[in-house]
Each structure stands twice: as C-alpha cells, then as structure tokens.
Motif scaffolding. Structure first.
Motif, PDB file in Angstrom:
ATOM      1  N   ARG A 112       0.816  -1.207   0.000  1.00  0.00           N
ATOM      2  CA  ARG A 112       0.000   0.000   0.000  1.00  0.00           C
ATOM      3  C   ARG A 112       0.852   1.259   0.000  1.00  0.00           C
ATOM      4  N   ARG A 114       0.379   3.901   1.615  1.00  0.00           N
ATOM      5  CA  ARG A 114       0.536   4.468   2.963  1.00  0.00           C
ATOM      6  C   ARG A 114       1.695   3.834   3.731  1.00  0.00           C
ATOM      7  N   SER A 242     -14.506   1.573  -2.936  1.00  0.00           N
ATOM      8  CA  SER A 242     -13.780   0.962  -1.832  1.00  0.00           C
ATOM      9  C   SER A 242     -14.726   0.043  -1.078  1.00  0.00           C
ATOM     10  N   LEU A 243     -14.589  -1.259  -1.296  1.00  0.00           N
ATOM     11  CA  LEU A 243     -15.393  -2.254  -0.587  1.00  0.00           C
ATOM     12  C   LEU A 243     -14.462  -3.120   0.263  1.00  0.00           C
ATOM     13  N   THR A 244     -15.052  -3.989   1.082  1.00  0.00           N
ATOM     14  CA  THR A 244     -14.215  -4.950   1.798  1.00  0.00           C
ATOM     15  C   THR A 244     -13.917  -6.113   0.852  1.00  0.00           C
ATOM     16  N   ALA A 265      -8.487  -7.308  -2.080  1.00  0.00           N
ATOM     17  CA  ALA A 265      -8.295  -5.948  -1.547  1.00  0.00           C
ATOM     18  C   ALA A 265      -9.620  -5.209  -1.379  1.00  0.00           C
ATOM     19  N   GLY A 266     -10.613  -5.542  -2.231  1.00  0.00           N
ATOM     20  CA  GLY A 266     -11.898  -4.843  -2.137  1.00  0.00           C
ATOM     21  C   GLY A 266     -11.954  -3.575  -2.962  1.00  0.00           C
ATOM     22  N   LEU A 267     -10.875  -3.302  -3.674  1.00  0.00           N
ATOM     23  CA  LEU A 267     -10.846  -2.123  -4.551  1.00  0.00           C
ATOM     24  C   LEU A 267     -11.545  -2.488  -5.864  1.00  0.00           C
TER      25      LEU A 267
ATOM     26  N   ARG B 169      -5.772  -2.800  10.307  1.00  0.00           N
ATOM     27  CA  ARG B 169      -6.692  -2.269   9.293  1.00  0.00           C
ATOM     28  C   ARG B 169      -7.694  -1.290   9.900  1.00  0.00           C
ATOM     29  N   LEU B 186     -12.148  -1.864   7.076  1.00  0.00           N
ATOM     30  CA  LEU B 186     -11.755  -3.080   6.368  1.00  0.00           C
ATOM     31  C   LEU B 186     -11.822  -2.895   4.860  1.00  0.00           C
ATOM     32  N   ASP B 187     -12.455  -1.792   4.425  1.00  0.00           N
ATOM     33  CA  ASP B 187     -12.555  -1.571   2.990  1.00  0.00           C
ATOM     34  C   ASP B 187     -11.198  -1.146   2.429  1.00  0.00           C
ATOM     35  N   ALA B 188     -11.105  -1.163   1.106  1.00  0.00           N
ATOM     36  CA  ALA B 188      -9.796  -1.010   0.456  1.00  0.00           C
ATOM     37  C   ALA B 188      -9.143   0.331   0.768  1.00  0.00           C
TER      38      ALA B 188
END
Lengths: 309, 482
Positions: A112, A114, A242-244, A265-267, B169, B186-188
């Motif tokens: 990531r 970050r 942006s999802l889980t 990743a959920g992206l 997270r 928890l989302d991306a």
C-alpha cells in the motif's frame, strides 16, 4: 537541531517561499486527480512542488525524491536497478500520488502507498518547512506525520520532498487469464500474487516470483479454472469503489456498471461512481480538529476534504 | 480508603461504573503498575481499572474528563521506554481483561481482537487456519496486541512483512473525551485522514484502543533457516547489507555476537557455535523454489564476506531451537549480571558495521560489558549494556554510554527508536532529530486527538512542547533518568 530545514536546501526553501504564509493556495501536480475530494476555487493561486530525484540508494531500498517529480521518472530510475514502489503511475507526480493516496491496482504485490512513505518534508500553512519520520526503513521516533500526509489531499501541508521505501521487482511476472475460474479460490491459492482481478466473468491473475514457483502456482490454480497466457492489465473503468474484500462476493448488489475488482483488496474500478460514503462521526471530529490545528485559516488546498471523496 | 476524600470519591465512581473488584487502589496493585519493563522508576499510579468492554473504557474516560484526571493505558507492561509509567498518579487503565479474539475472517484476512489479547496467543489461535499475526516482538509470549498497536511494535519477522502499522486495518478507539471512534476500516481505501496509521505508535497518548482489526498473514508453505558463523562481527553486518543490496529481502536477518551466543548456549543450548565472533540467523519463506534460491543467495554472499560456516536448519525442530535461542537471548543475560539496559536505534544498513564498532568502543571506554543482538536486516541495533546496579557509579556510566550510542547512531543518519518508542526514555533526544517546528506539528497531531492532554501526558514530546509540559507532572519524574 537549531538550523531550520529551509536553510539546508535552497530548492525546498524556494518552494516554502512560494507557498508563503498568507492567502489560499493549491498545489498542482499532473492534475490527474484534480477533483478528488472537491475542487479548489477556480481562481485560487497554484504552486508546483520542486522536481528531481535527490538520492537513490538501491542497497538501502530507499529513494529521496522531490514531490514534483513524475511517477514515470521515478519508475524509470528504479526499474534501472530492478526496484519499484507502490505508487501508481497515471501521468501524475510523486507528491500527487501520495497526497491522493490511491493504491496501485497491483497493491497485493506492491503493498500500500501508505506503508511506503518513510520521511516527509512539507510546507506548513505558516510557510515553514516541516520534517516528519526519518530516513531508515524502520522508525518509531515520535508521532507519525508521514502517515498523516498520505491521502490528506494537501490540506495539512504541501509536500516538498519525501523518502520512499522501494522493493525489488519479482524475478518473473506472468499474467494468466480465465473465463471460468472462481477468483476467490484463485486468490486463496496464490501466496503473494501481484494481482487478482475479476470483472464478474473473467479472472486475471498476475503471478510473481521465481520462474519455477510461477509455474507451480499456475498449475495449482488450474484446478479452479482453465487459464491461458494473459497480456497485461485489462482496461480499468474510471470510477473507484472501496469495498471490503469479502464484500466483493456481493458486488452484484451494487450499481457499479462494468467493473474490474481487485480480489483480496476490495478495490473496484467501475463505470459508475460509488455512492457517498459516511465517515464515522467521532473520526470526522478528530479530522476537523487536525485541519484546524494544521491550517487554522483553511488556506491549503481550499475546497478539498479527504472525508468527502 | 486513601484518606483523601477526592480520591475516595473517584475510586467509588469508577467502581460504580465498572465493578468494585475491578477498580483497585491498594498499595500492592499501584506499586506493581508504577513501572514497566524499563529501568525507569518514579511512576505513581492512581486508581487502577480493569475494564472488560468498550462501554466501561468509555465510562472511565468520561469520569476522567469530568474530573480533569489523566489516564494512562497499559497492556502487559513489557515496554522498554517507560511509555506505560504513570506520571502524576493518573487513572491507570489495564486492558488485560479485554482479551477475547472476537472474529476471524479468512476472506477479509483479518482478526478482530480486544487489546489485551496476547500476541502469541493470536498466532496460536490462527495456526489451525493456516495463518499468523506477523509482528513478533521478543516479548510475544506476554505482550498484548493493544501494546503492539501503541508502540508500533516490530520483531525479527518484520523485515519483509513490515511492523505493526502495516498489519492493522481498523481500530475502535475511546478518545480522551469519552467519544468512541472507528479509525480506518476493512474496505480497500477508507475515507478521511489516515487516523488509523497515526494512532498506531501513539504510545497511549491518543486514546485507548478497545477493538483492533489486524491483518492475518498466511503461513508460508516453505521456510529455510540458515545460521552463518563469522570470525568478525563486521563480516556479519556486511553480509546483511550485501544480501539486501542483491535484491533479496529475507523474512528475517538477526545478528548475535559471541557474548550473546555463549550466554544463550549455556541457557537453552540452541546449537549456536560459541567460537564464532558473530552469527547471522537468516530466514527466508515463501514458495519452494524462491526460498531455495534466496537461501543460496544468502549462503553465497555470506561466504564471500568471510563466513566460516553456513548451516541450514535440517528440520522444523532445529529451526525452532535456533529461534528459541534468539528469542530467549535477553533471559540468558541474567546469568551474567543482574541488570541490563537494552538500547534501540536504527541506522542505514550500510552503516551497521561502522556503528557497531563504535558501540564496542563506547562500552570499552566506560568499562561496561556490551552485547549485541539485533534486527540487522532493518538496521535496527539493540546494544545491551550489562551491569550490576549495586556497583557504585555504574548507573552513571551506563547512562553516559547510552547517550553516546544514540549520538553515534544519529551521526550515521539513523533515528532514535526502531520499535521501543520514545516514552520517557528518549524525550530529551527528540530535538536532536527534529526542529521546534517539527515537534510543534507532532504536538498539533497529538492535540487533535486529545486537546486537553490528559491521555498519558508527559511522554514522547520533550519538555517545552505543550503536552509534555504539564506542571503537575514535573515534580514526578525525578526518579527517572535523564
């Protein structure tokens, strides 16, 4: 340390002078994400961060780079020594990529954004150069200003220069594609893939590692579908969701239009924009206090809000 | 009863909010929690609370806010920088009763845990599922996840996988004003500023974590553990630099000098050579061919840098024994002298050999015994100064040597701490690395979470920066070094 950073590097000092201490100011990189989190007023004064790679130490796996450097220039320098960073190249700058904070679609392999920022030098709302973090790959010396800057959209300080952690490129990268695989099973089988993408029908997997391991992982996922050689990243739709990771299983419940999801990743890259998300109210309050503490007059990148993207 | 009506009222209010038997104000409990694993003394605990839920932590924070009391959170108390030492008789909040693993989700690759869950207990719980929690501090048999979050803890296996910040997270936090915030998600790509990232490493000054979503890491299918012996410590350090320079990032690279290996051999018999000046314990993990390739790379580079012996752990038992030696190194010291001071600085990897030589010279100058066991791959030095505190004047020498080690590390382009934090130990050195403007911005960050400076005050930032500068505290740390 009595001397200020400004006296140490005239290029950064010049940038601090341009930012000054009064009046609204927006920073301009490649303008590739100009509207993320809201647009500044059209007549706002804009500045550009200095450019250039200052010091690249492949053996330390770190690179010191000025914020106005394009990601493409950085990538070219790093790849000449077989390394990479998590920053996505969309035609923009290093400072822009960090301030926006969006991850590379290959974040499973690259990590990531970050986590890649070791040290940050930015110009404060007072027009002063501030230093956070440090040059080493491991550091817990004081409060974590680098983490605060990633994704802050330049609302707390304008990035001038950073040190990023680099990683070696994998020995082999191989795309494979399947139209009948279960992408979640594929992701589970692969130990450290570069990417697993899925558009609801087709699955793309980027296998990374030593050649023999890539071959054995390819054999392992063949249990879950018929794979053929792929030829790279699919075209990614323009909007970002942006999802889980587990939330991708129910992606059909969302009005995404055509999508390509980063499994694990959920992206999600989608034809339609994601409906507004709501930030936790107490976290929003802390964010508002941060903005007041760092930029009481609201002069840095006015109109932008990391909680409104 | 304390004899002080205000304190009695506070204890009664806390007891009503929690349960009377989970709020203690007896001398033994307060004495126990007045220290951590560091050498620092001078802490004074106020009422000690053992909450079991977020709402109880919230109740404590509200009572504290209403009465203007300071609050110091505490995990297992294994910190080495004095971060958990209560200054000025604050309310101490021990999270040890909040020790449930709440949920594990393999799809999301997370575990929700309460802050008091012991680090190693989590990995043991995850083992049957094929996962573990990557940060593995030497204290992992007792230290808590909440403490790992507060200190952004590392460990030998953080070289390739990253320290705690990369493995958190989302965090549910009770802020110093009593509000409950969810940081991260928890989302991306969670909305807003990365408050999650900032909270990790906040040393308890930003609030109290009550639920933490940590990333779980799949257990690698293949592991190779190598033990390389060297006739010179610098050869081991140079090998580490060269391995990284060759584009190989092992899971772990640890160096131990001869004094440590001898002590460890007497203590647990890990199979280390006692005639080598230093050993390098290197581990690579991943897929079968990759680990063989990397193991060969390390062996080749080691030999090129003067390794006198290269041994590959033959099986899991041998590997476990080699690691047992490394992780019990600090316990092994007890046979040599009753006290030790463990330092923690980071230098660029290419400066390891040079700074190590200086560390030995510094110890010699001050007539102290120094041992080196450290996370070489990260450039994270851990010089151990070993002494008997009953010897007159020895503490001053330990203190002076420590200051010189810090100076040598900073002069080499390093930083004050790689994983132990600042606490009260290194506050006075912060201005060696940061300008007043830099520290002022760190204070602004801290005050966004805690505008009135009531969460673990007197830590991290040096005196002169507001949250470190509370008058009522100044008389207290007189027993603290520095």
């Amino acid at each position: 340390m009595a001397a200020t950073l400004a006296s140490a590097d005239p290029v950064l000092a010049d940038f601090a002078e341009q930012v000054g201490a009064e009046g609204p100011v927006a920073v301009e990189g490649g303008r590739t994400r100009w509207l993320v989190g809201g647009a500044p007023p059209p007549d706002v004064r804009t500045v550009r961060a200095p450019a250039g790679i200052v010091e690249y130490a492949p053996e330390e796996m770190t690179v010191r780079v000025r914020a106005g450097t394009t990601v493409a220039e950085l990538d070219a320098e790093l790849s000449s020594r077989g390394q990479r960073t998590p920053l996505p190249d969309r035609g923009g700058t290093v400072g822009g990529a960090l301030a926006v904070g969006e991850n590379h679609p290959g974040l499973l392999g690259r990590g990531r954004v970050r986590s890649s920022l070791l040290q940050v030098r930015y110009v404060s709302a007072d027009g002063v150069l501030v230093n956070g973090g440090g040059p080493t790959v491991k550091n817990v010396t004081g409060f974590d200003l680098p983490r605060l800057m990633v994704g802050s959209l330049g609302t707390l300080g304008l990035l001038a220069e950073v040190i990023l952690r680099t990683e070696p490129n994998p020995a082999v990268s191989q795309w494979v594609v399947s139209d009948d695989a279960d992408p979640f099973a594929v992701r589970h089988v692969l130990l450290r893939p570069g990417a697993v993408l899925w558009d609801g029908g087709r699955t793309w997997a980027l296998l990374e590692g030593q050649a023999d391991d890539v071959a054995s992982e390819r054999a392992a996922i063949a249990v879950h579908g018929t794979f053929t050689d792929g030829d790279g990243w699919p075209e990614l739709p323009p909007h970002r969701w942006s999802l889980t990771p587990s939330g991708l299983r129910d992606i059909g419940a969302h009005a995404t239009g055509r999508f390509v999801a980063v499994v694990g990743a959920g992206l999600v890259f989608a034809a339609e924009p994601q409906p507004s998300r709501i930030l936790d109210p107490a976290a929003r309050t802390v964010g508002e206090r941060l903005k007041r503490n760092f930029d009481p007059d609201g002069r840095l990148n006015p109109g932008r809000d990391p909680a409104a993207r | 009863m304390s004899g002080d009506p205000a304190v009695d009222d506070l204890v009664a209010a806390l007891g009503e909010a929690l349960a009377p038997d989970r709020v203690r104000h007896d001398g033994a409990e307060r004495a126990l929690l007045s220290r951590d694993a560091s050498v620092f003394e001078g802490g004074v605990a106020g009422p000690v609370c053992f909450p079991v839920s977020t709402s109880e932590v919230q109740a404590i924070m509200r009572i504290a806010a209403a009465g203007g009391h300071n609050v110091v959170p505490r995990g297992a108390g294994t910190g080495l920088a004095g971060g958990a030492i209560p200054l000025g008789a604050p309310i101490v909040v021990s999270t040890t009763r909040m020790n449930r693993i709440l949920d594990v989700d393999v799809d999301d690759r997370i575990a929700w845990v309460e802050p008091g869950v012991v680090n190693l207990d989590l990995s043991r719980h995850l083992g049957p599922l094929g996962f573990h929690f990557a940060p593995d501090p030497s204290s992992q048999q007792v230290c808590t996840i909440g403490g790992n979050v507060a200190n952004n803890s590392g460990g030998p296996h953080c070289l390739a996988e990253g320290v705690t910040n990369a493995h958190v997270r989302a965090i549910e936090v009770v802020l110093p004003d009593g509000e409950v915030a969810m940081l991260g998600g928890l989302d991306a790509e969670p909305l807003g500023y990365d408050l999650r990232g900032v909270f990790v490493g906040g040393e308890g000054t930003l609030g109290i974590a009550t639920r933490i979503a940590v990333t779980i890491t799949p257990n690698p299918p293949a592991v190779r553990t190598l033990l390389l012996s060297f006739a010179e410590v610098v050869d081991a350090a140079n090998t580490v630099s060269a391995v990284i320079a060759a584009g190989c990032v092992p899971a772990a690279m640890e160096v131990m000098d001869q004094r440590i290996t001898v002590a460890v051999e007497r203590y647990v018999g890990a199979g280390y050579p006692t005639d080598a000046a230093a050993v390098l314990l290197a581990e690579v993990d991943g897929l079968a061919h990759g680990v063989d390739h990397d193991a060969e790379t390390i062996a080749t580079i080691g030999r090129a840098n003067g390794a006198t012996d290269v041994r590959l752990a033959a099986n899991d038992d041998e590997r476990a024994l080699l690691w047992k030696g490394r992780k019990t190194a600090f316990g092994a010291i007890a046979q040599i002298a009753p006290d030790y001071y463990l330092h923690d600085t980071v230098v660029p990897r290419s400066k390891l050999a040079d700074v190590l030589e200086q560390v030995y010279a510094i110890a010699d100058r001050h007539e102290l015994l120094v041992m080196n066991v450290f996370h070489a791959g990260d450039g994270n030095l851990h010089p151990l100064l070993i002494f008997d505190a009953r010897e007159p004047g020895v503490l001053e020498r330990v203190h002076l040597a420590g200051a010189e080690i810090i100076t040598a590390s900073l002069d080499a382009g390093g930083v004050l701490s790689g994983e132990h934090g600042i606490g009260v130990e290194k506050q006075q050195y912060m201005d060696r690395l940061f300008t007043d403007d830099d520290l002022d911005h760190q204070d602004r960050l801290r005050r966004a979470f805690d505008p009135t400076c009531r969460a673990n005050p007197g830590k991290v930032l040096p005196v002169g920066h507001s949250c470190a500068d509370i008058q009522s505290l100044r008389a207290v740390p007189t027993g603290v070094w520095g």
